[in-house]
Design an enzyme around this catalytic site. Structure first.
Site, PDB file in Angstrom:
ATOM      1  N   ALA A  66      44.700 -44.829  22.063  1.00  0.00           N
ATOM      2  CA  ALA A  66      46.023 -44.283  21.769  1.00  0.00           C
ATOM      3  C   ALA A  66      45.805 -42.899  21.166  1.00  0.00           C
ATOM      4  O   ALA A  66      44.739 -42.624  20.592  1.00  0.00           O
ATOM      5  CB  ALA A  66      46.742 -45.185  20.786  1.00  0.00           C
ATOM      6  N   GLY A 112      43.360 -48.402  22.687  1.00  0.00           N
ATOM      7  CA  GLY A 112      44.418 -48.625  23.682  1.00  0.00           C
ATOM      8  C   GLY A 112      43.915 -48.539  25.114  1.00  0.00           C
ATOM      9  O   GLY A 112      44.524 -49.118  26.016  1.00  0.00           O
ATOM     10  N   GLU A 115      42.511 -51.843  25.759  1.00  0.00           N
ATOM     11  CA  GLU A 115      43.661 -52.756  25.785  1.00  0.00           C
ATOM     12  C   GLU A 115      44.418 -52.647  27.108  1.00  0.00           C
ATOM     13  O   GLU A 115      44.885 -53.649  27.639  1.00  0.00           O
ATOM     14  CB  GLU A 115      44.576 -52.473  24.584  1.00  0.00           C
ATOM     15  CG  GLU A 115      43.927 -52.954  23.285  1.00  0.00           C
ATOM     16  CD  GLU A 115      44.677 -52.507  22.043  1.00  0.00           C
ATOM     17  OE1 GLU A 115      44.908 -51.280  21.913  1.00  0.00           O
ATOM     18  OE2 GLU A 115      45.031 -53.352  21.222  1.00  0.00           O
ATOM     19  N   GLU A 135      39.416 -49.467  16.198  1.00  0.00           N
ATOM     20  CA  GLU A 135      40.549 -49.194  15.300  1.00  0.00           C
ATOM     21  C   GLU A 135      40.216 -49.338  13.817  1.00  0.00           C
ATOM     22  O   GLU A 135      40.713 -48.570  12.995  1.00  0.00           O
ATOM     23  CB  GLU A 135      41.737 -50.106  15.655  1.00  0.00           C
ATOM     24  CG  GLU A 135      42.488 -49.676  16.900  1.00  0.00           C
ATOM     25  CD  GLU A 135      41.922 -50.223  18.196  1.00  0.00           C
ATOM     26  OE1 GLU A 135      40.773 -50.718  18.197  1.00  0.00           O
ATOM     27  OE2 GLU A 135      42.626 -50.150  19.214  1.00  0.00           O
TER      28      GLU A 135
HETATM   29  N1  COA Z   1      43.452 -39.522  20.469  1.00  0.00           N
HETATM   30  C1  COA Z   1      43.680 -38.203  20.490  1.00  0.00           C
HETATM   31  N2  COA Z   1      42.778 -37.305  20.936  1.00  0.00           N
HETATM   32  C2  COA Z   1      41.626 -37.787  21.401  1.00  0.00           C
HETATM   33  C3  COA Z   1      41.323 -39.160  21.409  1.00  0.00           C
HETATM   34  C4  COA Z   1      42.303 -40.044  20.921  1.00  0.00           C
HETATM   35  N3  COA Z   1      42.122 -41.372  20.916  1.00  0.00           N
HETATM   36  N4  COA Z   1      40.068 -39.328  21.909  1.00  0.00           N
HETATM   37  C5  COA Z   1      39.618 -38.086  22.215  1.00  0.00           C
HETATM   38  N5  COA Z   1      40.547 -37.165  21.900  1.00  0.00           N
HETATM   39  C6  COA Z   1      40.466 -35.699  22.078  1.00  0.00           C
HETATM   40  C7  COA Z   1      39.613 -35.066  21.003  1.00  0.00           C
HETATM   41  O1  COA Z   1      40.366 -34.857  19.810  1.00  0.00           O
HETATM   42  C8  COA Z   1      39.209 -33.779  21.675  1.00  0.00           C
HETATM   43  O2  COA Z   1      40.297 -32.900  21.641  1.00  0.00           O
HETATM   44  P1  COA Z   1      40.075 -31.331  21.259  1.00  0.00           P
HETATM   45  O3  COA Z   1      39.138 -30.812  22.325  1.00  0.00           O
HETATM   46  O4  COA Z   1      41.437 -30.739  21.333  1.00  0.00           O
HETATM   47  O5  COA Z   1      39.461 -31.319  19.897  1.00  0.00           O
HETATM   48  C9  COA Z   1      39.030 -34.212  23.138  1.00  0.00           C
HETATM   49  O6  COA Z   1      39.784 -35.411  23.283  1.00  0.00           O
HETATM   50  C10 COA Z   1      37.595 -34.502  23.533  1.00  0.00           C
HETATM   51  O7  COA Z   1      37.079 -35.477  22.623  1.00  0.00           O
HETATM   52  P2  COA Z   1      35.723 -35.291  21.779  1.00  0.00           P
HETATM   53  O8  COA Z   1      35.809 -36.171  20.578  1.00  0.00           O
HETATM   54  O9  COA Z   1      35.463 -33.827  21.560  1.00  0.00           O
HETATM   55  O10 COA Z   1      34.649 -35.845  22.826  1.00  0.00           O
HETATM   56  P3  COA Z   1      33.216 -36.480  22.494  1.00  0.00           P
HETATM   57  O11 COA Z   1      32.524 -36.596  23.786  1.00  0.00           O
HETATM   58  O12 COA Z   1      32.570 -35.730  21.395  1.00  0.00           O
HETATM   59  O13 COA Z   1      33.535 -37.963  21.943  1.00  0.00           O
HETATM   60  C11 COA Z   1      34.669 -40.104  21.895  1.00  0.00           C
HETATM   61  C12 COA Z   1      34.109 -38.934  22.759  1.00  0.00           C
HETATM   62  C13 COA Z   1      35.430 -41.028  22.839  1.00  0.00           C
HETATM   63  C14 COA Z   1      33.510 -40.865  21.254  1.00  0.00           C
HETATM   64  C15 COA Z   1      35.592 -39.529  20.810  1.00  0.00           C
HETATM   65  O14 COA Z   1      36.546 -38.674  21.434  1.00  0.00           O
HETATM   66  C16 COA Z   1      36.357 -40.567  20.030  1.00  0.00           C
HETATM   67  O15 COA Z   1      35.784 -41.223  19.163  1.00  0.00           O
HETATM   68  N6  COA Z   1      37.672 -40.716  20.290  1.00  0.00           N
HETATM   69  C17 COA Z   1      38.512 -41.611  19.554  1.00  0.00           C
HETATM   70  C18 COA Z   1      38.268 -43.039  19.968  1.00  0.00           C
HETATM   71  C19 COA Z   1      39.144 -43.997  19.170  1.00  0.00           C
HETATM   72  O16 COA Z   1      38.976 -44.176  17.988  1.00  0.00           O
HETATM   73  N7  COA Z   1      40.082 -44.612  19.876  1.00  0.00           N
HETATM   74  C20 COA Z   1      40.944 -45.608  19.297  1.00  0.00           C
HETATM   75  C21 COA Z   1      42.235 -45.019  18.929  1.00  0.00           C
HETATM   76  S1  COA Z   1      43.282 -46.224  18.161  1.00  0.00           S
END
Ligand code: COA
Length: 258
Positions: A66, A112, A115, A135
Site C-alpha cells: 500500500a 498490500g 495481499e 507491516e
Molecule cells: N509506498 C509508497 N512508496 C513506495 C512503496 C510503498 N509501499 N514502496 C516503494 N515506494 C517508492 C519509494 O519511496 C521510492 O520512491 P522515490 O523514488 O520517490 O523515493 C520508489 O518507490 C523506489 O523504491 P526504493 O525504496 O528506492 O527501492 P529499493 O529497491 O531501494 O527498495 C523495497 C525496494 C521494496 C525493499 C522498498 O521500496 C520498500 O521497503 N518498500 C516498502 C515495502 C513495505 O513496507 N510495504 C508494505 C506497506 S504496508
C-alpha cells in the site's frame, strides 16, 4: 478501458491488468485500488473474458505494498476505513470474482501487494520475486486480508513467522510453502500464466464460477462449504454448458462452451 494507474489489455478470452506505477514500485494508492476494483468488475461483466492475469509494470515489482505516503498521517478511524474500503473494493472483491484471476508475481510483492496476489485465485512467480508482509516494521498490521489469507495458504506457524519477523520469502521458499504454484524465469512468467489461462478458458466458465464459490465457502466460518458445493453442483445441471459438456463427451468430441 482507460485508467491513470493501470493498463488493461485483452487478447481473445484473456485479459491482463498491469499495475502501472513503476517509479513507486507499483504501490497501491487509493486511486489504483479504485481503478483495479473497477477494471475487475468490468472484466467480470465481459462475457468474452474467461480469465484475468494481474501483474506489475517493470522488472522489479509486482506491488511493493500500500502507498505508505498516503496513510502516514491517518488516525484510528481513517486507518479502519482504509482497510474496510480496500477489502470491499478490491481484495474481497477479487477473491469472490466469478472470473478466474491469476497473479503473475514478477518481483516484490509486499504488504498490500502480497495481499492482492493472495486474493487472486492462484499465483505464479518469477525467480526474482520476493514476498512478505512487512507491516509490523511500520508499526501496523496487514489490513487487506493478509492475516487471514496467509495462514490459509502457508499455515499458521509460517504465516505468523512471516508477519512477526517482516521477513521476505524468496520465490523458491514461496513455492515450498504453497504460496505460489510455479516459479519460472521472468521472461517465462507471462507465457506460463497465459498457458494456464488458456487452459482455463477452454473449460466451462459457468462451472468454474461455481467451483470458485464452493472453494471460497471452505474458508467462511459461518458457511457450510459442503452445502454450497451440493447447491452449486445441482445448479450446473440446469446450464447449457452442462448439456454441451456431457453431450460432447458422449459424442466423442471436444466441448464448445459459450
Ligand atoms: N509506498 C509508497 N512508496 C513506495 C512503496 C510503498 N509501499 N514502496 C516503494 N515506494 C517508492 C519509494 O519511496 C521510492 O520512491 P522515490 O523514488 O520517490 O523515493 C520508489 O518507490 C523506489 O523504491 P526504493 O525504496 O528506492 O527501492 P529499493 O529497491 O531501494 O527498495 C523495497 C525496494 C521494496 C525493499 C522498498 O521500496 C520498500 O521497503 N518498500 C516498502 C515495502 C513495505 O513496507 N510495504 C508494505 C506497506 S504496508
Amino acid at each position: 478501458m482507460e485508467f491513470a494507474n493501470i493498463l488493461v489489455e485483452k487478447n481473445e478470452a484473456i485479459a491482463t491488468l498491469t499495475i502501472n506505477r513503476p517509479k513507486k514500485l507499483n504501490a497501491l494508492n487509493k486511486q489504483t485500488i479504485y481503478e483495479l476494483g473497477m477494471a475487475f468488475d468490468l472484466l467480470q461483466n465481459d462475457a468474452s473474458i474467461k480469465a484475468i492475469v494481474v501483474t506489475g509494470s517493470g522488472e522489479k515489482a509486482f506491488v511493493a505494498g500500500a502507498d505508505i505516503a498516503e496513510f502516514a498521517d491517518f488516525d484510528i478511524q481513517q486507518g479502519a476505513e482504509l482497510a474496510a474500503n480496500g477489502q470491499e473494493i478490491l481484495f474481497d472483491f477479487v477473491q469472490n470474482l466469478s472470473t478466474p484471476v491469476i497473479a503473475a508475481v514478477n518481483g516484490f510483492a509486499l504488504g498490500g501487494g502480497l495481499e492482492l496476489a493472495m486474493a487472486a485465485h492462484f499465483r505464479v512467480a518469477s525467480t526474482n520475486a520476493k514476498m512478505g508482509l512487512p507491516e509490523v516494521s511500520l508499526g501496523v498490521i496487514p489490513g487487506y486480508g493478509g492475516t487471514q489469507r496467509l495462514p490459509q495458504l502457508v499455515g499458521k506457524g509460517k504465516a505468523l513467522e512471516m508477519i512477526m519477523t517482516a521477513n521476505m520469502l524468496s520465490a523458491d521458499e514461496a513455492l515450498k510453502y504453497g504460496l505460489v504454484n510455479y516459479v519460472v524465469a521472468q521472461e517465462e512468467l507471462l507465457p506460463l500464466c497465459y498457458k494456464l489461462a488458456s487452459k482455463i478458458a477452454r473449460n466451462s466458465s459457468v462451472a468454474i464460477a461455481g467451483a470458485i464459490r464452493a472453494v471460497n465457502a471452505n474458508f467462511e466460518t459461518e458457511t457450510d462449504g459442503y452445502l454450497v458445493e451440493i447447491n452449486e453442483f445441482g445448479h450446473c445441471f440446469g446450464t447449457d454448458d452442462f448439456k454441451e459438456g456431457t453431450t460432447a463427451f458422449l459424442e466423442k468430441r471436444k466441448a464448445e462452451f459459450e
